[in-house]
Design a protein around this motif. Sequence first.
Motif, PDB file in Angstrom:
ATOM      1  N   PRO A 116      -5.387  25.371  -9.848  1.00 49.11           N
ATOM      2  CA  PRO A 116      -4.281  25.689  -8.949  1.00 49.11           C
ATOM      3  C   PRO A 116      -3.999  24.567  -7.939  1.00 49.11           C
ATOM      4  N   LEU A 117      -4.947  23.648  -7.773  1.00 49.17           N
ATOM      5  CA  LEU A 117      -4.757  22.580  -6.800  1.00 49.17           C
ATOM      6  C   LEU A 117      -4.164  21.323  -7.431  1.00 49.17           C
ATOM      7  N   CYS A 118      -4.820  20.823  -8.494  1.00 48.59           N
ATOM      8  CA  CYS A 118      -4.379  19.541  -9.056  1.00 48.59           C
ATOM      9  C   CYS A 118      -3.614  19.679 -10.367  1.00 48.59           C
TER      10      CYS A 118
ATOM     11  N   THR B 188       0.828  -1.205   0.000  1.00 52.24           N
ATOM     12  CA  THR B 188       0.000   0.000   0.000  1.00 52.24           C
ATOM     13  C   THR B 188       0.864   1.257   0.000  1.00 52.24           C
ATOM     14  N   VAL B 189       1.923   1.248   0.804  1.00 50.68           N
ATOM     15  CA  VAL B 189       2.846   2.388   0.847  1.00 50.68           C
ATOM     16  C   VAL B 189       3.502   2.586  -0.514  1.00 50.68           C
ATOM     17  N   GLN B 190       3.925   1.495  -1.136  1.00 51.18           N
ATOM     18  CA  GLN B 190       4.572   1.590  -2.444  1.00 51.18           C
ATOM     19  C   GLN B 190       3.589   2.135  -3.484  1.00 51.18           C
ATOM     20  N   LYS B 191       2.371   1.622  -3.491  1.00 54.16           N
ATOM     21  CA  LYS B 191       1.362   2.080  -4.437  1.00 54.16           C
ATOM     22  C   LYS B 191       1.067   3.564  -4.242  1.00 54.16           C
ATOM     23  N   THR B 192       0.940   3.980  -2.985  1.00 51.80           N
ATOM     24  CA  THR B 192       0.676   5.385  -2.677  1.00 51.80           C
ATOM     25  C   THR B 192       1.844   6.257  -3.129  1.00 51.80           C
ATOM     26  N   ALA B 193       3.058   5.807  -2.910  1.00 46.79           N
ATOM     27  CA  ALA B 193       4.249   6.569  -3.314  1.00 46.79           C
ATOM     28  C   ALA B 193       4.291   6.739  -4.827  1.00 46.79           C
TER      29      ALA B 193
ATOM     30  N   GLY C  67       4.489  14.749 -10.668  1.00 46.04           N
ATOM     31  CA  GLY C  67       4.996  14.970 -12.025  1.00 46.04           C
ATOM     32  C   GLY C  67       3.998  15.722 -12.878  1.00 46.04           C
ATOM     33  N   ASP C  68       2.719  15.334 -12.777  1.00 47.42           N
ATOM     34  CA  ASP C  68       1.675  16.030 -13.526  1.00 47.42           C
ATOM     35  C   ASP C  68       1.570  17.490 -13.101  1.00 47.42           C
ATOM     36  N   LEU C  69       1.658  17.709 -11.796  1.00 47.57           N
ATOM     37  CA  LEU C  69       1.563  19.066 -11.269  1.00 47.57           C
ATOM     38  C   LEU C  69       2.735  19.922 -11.752  1.00 47.57           C
ATOM     39  N   PHE C  70       3.945  19.378 -11.713  1.00 46.61           N
ATOM     40  CA  PHE C  70       5.111  20.133 -12.170  1.00 46.61           C
ATOM     41  C   PHE C  70       5.040  20.401 -13.670  1.00 46.61           C
TER      42      PHE C  70
ATOM     43  N   GLU D 291       1.693   6.671  -6.896  1.00 49.23           N
ATOM     44  CA  GLU D 291       0.612   7.589  -7.267  1.00 49.23           C
ATOM     45  C   GLU D 291       0.979   9.028  -6.947  1.00 49.23           C
ATOM     46  N   MET D 292       1.593   9.251  -5.798  1.00 47.65           N
ATOM     47  CA  MET D 292       2.003  10.606  -5.416  1.00 47.65           C
ATOM     48  C   MET D 292       3.083  11.131  -6.360  1.00 47.65           C
TER      49      MET D 292
END
Length: 131
Positions: free
Chosen positions: A111-113, A11-16, A24-27, A18-19
């Motif tokens: 501005p958020l996503c 779960t931690v790996q999957k969340t990492a 990357g999308d945000l940048f 996704e984050m």
Amino acid sequence: MDERLQDILDTVQKTAVEMGSAAGDLFSAAGQRASSLLSVSKLNVRAADLKAQRGVLLQEVGSMVYGTHIGEIADSDTLLEKLREIDRVNQEIERVSAEIAQLRQSVRICPLCGADAKPGDTFCRQCGTRL
């Protein structure tokens, strides 16, 4: 390894992942926005230069007209050329202004996503944030 611990690590790996993808999308969106803002800034500088050029031409035409009023006859060809130059500068100002308006409207991002917003959107279609 305990099955419960393995589930937590998965779960931690999957969340990492996704984050990382979201970041990357945000940048990427931020980079596009910065590029657009830079283009708008350059166009604003161009518009200011054109308006200053128009101001100088208008002063010159005004001086020529006033000179005619006080008896110093202005060369009509020179006056006509300056008036035509003012027309050309005004057309360029209109073109640059339209380009600025198009850039400002075509590149809207949340501005958020960082999701792209379409013209007329009040809320982000991705996350619901008010634009």
